[in-house]
Scaffold this motif. Structure first.
Motif, PDB file in Angstrom:
ATOM      1  N   HIS A   5       0.795  -1.218   0.000  1.00  0.00           N
ATOM      2  CA  HIS A   5       0.000   0.000   0.000  1.00  0.00           C
ATOM      3  C   HIS A   5       0.834   1.278   0.000  1.00  0.00           C
ATOM      4  O   HIS A   5       0.404   2.293  -0.529  1.00  0.00           O
ATOM      5  N   GLN A  15       0.570   4.923  -1.682  1.00  0.00           N
ATOM      6  CA  GLN A  15       0.169   6.128  -0.955  1.00  0.00           C
ATOM      7  C   GLN A  15       1.141   6.411   0.176  1.00  0.00           C
ATOM      8  O   GLN A  15       1.795   5.514   0.699  1.00  0.00           O
ATOM      9  N   GLU A  18       0.466   9.127   5.679  1.00  0.00           N
ATOM     10  CA  GLU A  18      -0.549  10.059   6.169  1.00  0.00           C
ATOM     11  C   GLU A  18      -1.831   9.991   5.353  1.00  0.00           C
ATOM     12  O   GLU A  18      -2.922  10.212   5.883  1.00  0.00           O
ATOM     13  N   GLU A  19      -1.718   9.657   4.070  1.00  0.00           N
ATOM     14  CA  GLU A  19      -2.918   9.524   3.238  1.00  0.00           C
ATOM     15  C   GLU A  19      -3.756   8.321   3.668  1.00  0.00           C
ATOM     16  O   GLU A  19      -4.980   8.415   3.792  1.00  0.00           O
ATOM     17  N   ILE A  20      -3.088   7.207   3.907  1.00  0.00           N
ATOM     18  CA  ILE A  20      -3.794   5.997   4.339  1.00  0.00           C
ATOM     19  C   ILE A  20      -4.423   6.206   5.708  1.00  0.00           C
ATOM     20  O   ILE A  20      -5.584   5.851   5.932  1.00  0.00           O
ATOM     21  N   ALA A  22      -5.369   8.999   7.051  1.00  0.00           N
ATOM     22  CA  ALA A  22      -6.489   9.932   6.923  1.00  0.00           C
ATOM     23  C   ALA A  22      -7.725   9.227   6.371  1.00  0.00           C
ATOM     24  O   ALA A  22      -8.853   9.507   6.807  1.00  0.00           O
ATOM     25  N   GLU A  23      -7.529   8.298   5.439  1.00  0.00           N
ATOM     26  CA  GLU A  23      -8.664   7.540   4.909  1.00  0.00           C
ATOM     27  C   GLU A  23      -9.303   6.679   5.986  1.00  0.00           C
ATOM     28  O   GLU A  23     -10.528   6.604   6.085  1.00  0.00           O
ATOM     29  N   ILE A  24      -8.484   6.041   6.792  1.00  0.00           N
ATOM     30  CA  ILE A  24      -9.003   5.207   7.882  1.00  0.00           C
ATOM     31  C   ILE A  24      -9.763   6.077   8.878  1.00  0.00           C
ATOM     32  O   ILE A  24     -10.871   5.726   9.318  1.00  0.00           O
ATOM     33  N   ARG A  25      -9.186   7.214   9.224  1.00  0.00           N
ATOM     34  CA  ARG A  25      -9.858   8.126  10.170  1.00  0.00           C
ATOM     35  C   ARG A  25     -11.211   8.567   9.617  1.00  0.00           C
ATOM     36  O   ARG A  25     -12.207   8.581  10.340  1.00  0.00           O
ATOM     37  N   ALA A  26     -11.264   8.898   8.332  1.00  0.00           N
ATOM     38  CA  ALA A  26     -12.518   9.335   7.714  1.00  0.00           C
ATOM     39  C   ALA A  26     -13.572   8.226   7.777  1.00  0.00           C
ATOM     40  O   ALA A  26     -14.744   8.495   8.065  1.00  0.00           O
ATOM     41  N   GLU A  27     -13.166   6.992   7.523  1.00  0.00           N
ATOM     42  CA  GLU A  27     -14.117   5.879   7.593  1.00  0.00           C
ATOM     43  C   GLU A  27     -14.651   5.696   9.006  1.00  0.00           C
ATOM     44  O   GLU A  27     -15.837   5.413   9.198  1.00  0.00           O
ATOM     45  N   ILE A  61      -1.087  10.921  11.906  1.00  0.00           N
ATOM     46  CA  ILE A  61      -1.037  11.667  10.645  1.00  0.00           C
ATOM     47  C   ILE A  61      -0.030  12.799  10.750  1.00  0.00           C
ATOM     48  O   ILE A  61       0.789  13.009   9.845  1.00  0.00           O
TER      49      ILE A  61
END
Length: 75
Positions: A5, A15, A18-20, A22-27, A61
């Motif tokens: 990843h 990625q 920090e991008e990964i 941030a995606e987990i946090r958003a979910e 992040i």
């Protein structure tokens, strides 16, 4: 070691950490909205845990962003 990843020499389309994160946090935040009105004590406990997880991810992040900044300064 081949990364699945994360961006690396072997995986230039990956990625940044920090991008990964941030995606987990958003979910997690989206999931929290689905049971935010649930009055059960179990749901409240899960909400509190997820708030803590979201904060820890935010901290991670910031650390990952600092790492990226440091590495780009060196290159």
């Amino acid at each position: 070691m081949k990364f699945k990843h994360l961006v690396s020499q072997d995986n230039p389309d990956g990625q940044r950490s920090e991008e990964i994160l941030a995606e987990i946090r958003a979910e997690i935040l989206v999931r929290m909205a689905t049971y935010g009105d649930d009055p059960r004590p179990e749901a409240k406990a899960v909400m509190e845990n997820n708030l803590k997880i979201a904060q820890l991810l935010t901290d991670a992040i910031h650390l990952a962003e600092a790492n990226t900044k440091k590495l780009t300064e060196v290159i």
